[in-house]
Design an enzyme around this catalytic site. Sequence first.
Site, PDB file in Angstrom:
ATOM      1  N   ASP A 262      -1.504  -8.838  -1.993  1.00 54.70           N
ATOM      2  CA  ASP A 262      -0.751  -7.463  -1.887  1.00 54.70           C
ATOM      3  C   ASP A 262       0.728  -7.804  -1.206  1.00 54.70           C
ATOM      4  O   ASP A 262       0.592  -8.519   0.091  1.00 54.70           O
ATOM      5  CB  ASP A 262      -1.399  -6.769  -1.002  1.00 54.70           C
ATOM      6  CG  ASP A 262      -0.870  -5.489  -0.609  1.00 54.70           C
ATOM      7  OD1 ASP A 262       0.043  -5.093  -1.027  1.00 54.70           O
ATOM      8  OD2 ASP A 262      -1.275  -4.508   0.287  1.00 54.70           O
TER       9      ASP A 262
ATOM     10  N   LYS B 125      11.274  -5.783  -0.543  1.00 52.49           N
ATOM     11  CA  LYS B 125      10.732  -5.245  -1.727  1.00 52.49           C
ATOM     12  C   LYS B 125      11.402  -3.916  -2.546  1.00 52.49           C
ATOM     13  O   LYS B 125      11.422  -3.830  -3.530  1.00 52.49           O
ATOM     14  CB  LYS B 125       9.255  -4.388  -1.544  1.00 52.49           C
ATOM     15  CG  LYS B 125       8.259  -4.408  -2.475  1.00 52.49           C
ATOM     16  CD  LYS B 125       6.990  -3.999  -2.111  1.00 52.49           C
ATOM     17  CE  LYS B 125       6.096  -3.524  -3.328  1.00 52.49           C
ATOM     18  NZ  LYS B 125       4.626  -3.206  -2.571  1.00 52.49           N
TER      19      LYS B 125
ATOM     20  N   GLU C 154      -1.039  -1.292  -7.296  1.00 47.26           N
ATOM     21  CA  GLU C 154      -1.699  -0.906  -5.954  1.00 47.26           C
ATOM     22  C   GLU C 154      -2.858   0.089  -6.052  1.00 47.26           C
ATOM     23  O   GLU C 154      -3.997  -0.169  -5.383  1.00 47.26           O
ATOM     24  CB  GLU C 154      -0.505  -0.689  -4.970  1.00 47.26           C
ATOM     25  CG  GLU C 154       0.201  -1.960  -4.772  1.00 47.26           C
ATOM     26  CD  GLU C 154       1.359  -1.685  -4.195  1.00 47.26           C
ATOM     27  OE1 GLU C 154       1.867  -0.718  -3.668  1.00 47.26           O
ATOM     28  OE2 GLU C 154       2.355  -2.950  -4.021  1.00 47.26           O
TER      29      GLU C 154
ATOM     30  N   ASP D  42      -1.391   6.685  -2.477  1.00 48.77           N
ATOM     31  CA  ASP D  42      -0.900   5.679  -1.728  1.00 48.77           C
ATOM     32  C   ASP D  42       0.218   5.485  -1.341  1.00 48.77           C
ATOM     33  O   ASP D  42       1.365   5.528  -2.047  1.00 48.77           O
ATOM     34  CB  ASP D  42      -0.834   4.311  -2.885  1.00 48.77           C
ATOM     35  CG  ASP D  42      -0.596   2.922  -2.408  1.00 48.77           C
ATOM     36  OD1 ASP D  42      -0.080   2.929  -1.253  1.00 48.77           O
ATOM     37  OD2 ASP D  42      -0.667   1.954  -3.199  1.00 48.77           O
TER      38      ASP D  42
END
Lengths: 606, 239
Positions: free
Chosen positions: A8, A69, A167, A189
């Site tokens: 992850d 990210k 994810e 999420d």
Amino acid sequence: MARIVGIDLGTTNSLVAYMDKGTPRVIAGRHERAMVPSVVALTDNGLIVGDPAKEHLTRNPERTVYSVKRFMGKGLADVQNELAYFPYTLTEKGGVIRIKLGEKTYSPPQISAMILKELKLRAEAFLGESITKAVITVPAYFNDSQRQATKDAGMIAGLEVLRIINEPTAASLAYGLQEKTQGTIAVYDLGGGTFDISILKLKNGIFEVLATNGDTHLGGDDFDQLIADIFVTDIRQQYGLDLKAFPDHMQGIRLEAERAKIRLSDELKTTVNLELPDGKGLFTRELTREQLESLCNALVERTLGPCRLALKDAGLTAADIDEVVLVGGSTRMPLVRQRVQALFGTQPHCELNPDEVVALGAAVQADILSGGTTDMLLLDVTPLSLGIETMGGVMSSLIRRNTTIPASAKEMFTTYVDGQTGVDIHILQGERELAKDNRSLARFRLKVPPLPAGVPRIEVTFLIDANGILNVMAKDMRTGETQSIEVKPSYGLSDQEVERMIEDSFKFAADDVSARKLIEARLDAGALIITTEKSLTDGGQLISADEVTAIRQVLSVLAAAKDGNDPRTIRARMADLEQAAKSLTVAMLDDSLKRGLQGKKVSEVT
Amino acid sequence: MDGHTHHHTSDRRELQMARSMCWHCQSEVSGEYFCDRCVKVQPVSKELDYFTCFGFPRRLSIDQQKLETKFYELSRAFHPDFYQNKSDAEQTISLGNSAMLNTAYRTLRDPIQRAEYLLDLEAGSVKDIRTTPPADLFEEILELQDTLDEFRASDRTSDAAAALRSQLQSERTALEGRQRDMETQLQQLFGRWDGLQDRGEATDQARAERDRILKDMRDILSNRTYVKNIVNDLVATIA
């Protein structure tokens, strides 16, 4: 087959997990912490990653990269309005953001690769084998460029990325494995920097994604920023101090804002303490959960729109959802839970640690790929429509959003002018009518044999693979010949650039390893000094005064070596100290044994 | 962009790929997707239509449950996840077959797309794109276009705009009703088609009936698409 790990790669934290006899487990590092902060810092001793790098956020903000990210698969223009918040310097080259660290610049995939390498090393140390294959997760709403950038990061880190998975769907795999759930589920999420909603149908081990939606620029980071902003305003009003001029303090405020936010998930109010620059003392402020919630309300509200759109695309209403699963650290906020529960009318699940569930799911997917798990299959979708620019700057959609992947579409191309030798094709992703309002993915020139207008017939196949990444193939229908296509990505690294970065990463690997060895040696030396001092305090009376003096002397030699730059010297002095303190250790052990035996009958001991 | 034409579905018949021989061991492949001898996956032939791919007859009424079950079964057979340890050739076939399967499922799952697809198979032409209103709706649509133009030009806060909006709302309701009527008619045609196929008569009368059903279906499908686009436009304007 070589082991495949699940990773992850998060905005704020990253984790690595593996499958242990049918159960996915995260791999913890030092101090039993599974999460590696997604932070990279340039120090005098080279680049460092994770917890030690996080300490540099306040010490060395200009040379410490976090939340990288957010920049994956992006150009500088995409992030223009948040540049002010980042203390490190961003530039652009060839449509790709570059981050300046000292004399060098790094692309976001290179920075991400350093985090991946850290996870790779951690997995190798724990599993005792070389790790070269991984499944890496991305937000479901990541576009093609962002996915490709993630794959590039894996390659630069020396990992073959066997699959990019979403994810929320990864999380559903982890839950599905545990609960053997059937029915329609919604995975909400909310992570550090991104938000995803996915609606899935679970039936007999098939995880079929019906629809997904999200916002790749919305997460916990944004909450922290709002909180930090009110502190900055308060400090300006109370002290006439503009903290924006102090990047190190700005980072301190951001981190304190995050900690306060986390505390307010359990408490109704909390006190914030911040050391001010220029000897202005301590700034203290109370923050209540109510204040936090009114501050963050609009952001939480922004997640509900995508939820409704996903439901609509799935052809469902909130009442059709059987279960809701919460993923991502930000779903610990009571406000988020309330809103989600109100929208779907059902109590959300959060049995699995929301920080770990994505990595666990990635490990499950890795096990599916290696042939271990055979009863589960994930059928995911592409989050955005894929198309090409046609006459008049309009986007002609070829593969609609929420189409199950792998998905393909074919288009036939011909020429309008005699002898024309090429057709330019512009590939786009997005939901808007006009090409300019959508994301430009790539351009390429189709080679056409010089023939009268309209005679050539070139069939182009656009194929989105199981990673959600586009592949383009062309075939001349007259000759049956296929042609390879050089796609120039609009916001990505070229193949040559990735190659070069892989070479660079080998070149720097030697430097990185020595920097890492030094940091570890220092940490271990620090720990040994502390435990030895504690032993001296607790058990010094058990040995002679001369022995105590001798130990203290070796200890101070180690303390001096610890500040030096040679890990081997530090290790050698640590060995010296362990040797010198042996008499003390033995004496303390004897003593505790003796005391343990007092008051017990001989029969109990033997 | 220049030189780009739409031919989504016309190539199916042009590209005939022999699928009688296993690409790997050259032995005869009987019917399903795996070679009997070497158990290698076989590419789904491009001449295979979606109905046959799912093992269904060419009928317009489909048991959704059975369709889903078959889709999951074939997904388990073809999905790239299960080909990670296989050769490059098998991985390529797996990817192509999966993409084809997903398209087939998407097409058959939706009754309108299914009918359009069948029409394409049976009558061998791509669907008509209507640019003028169907005859029975001609007056109504022209009037609606005027009202829409008037609304677009109006001051949205005015009473006149409010009146126009409610007029457009009721137009919308009427058109949506019309769309549903067409769908009911389609359902009836589906039944007639399936009945005719089940009887399997080879008479001139049956052939004439077949052509009539296909023609009616084509007309209703293109009218329905036209009305649907008008409704979408209307909804976007008054939103």
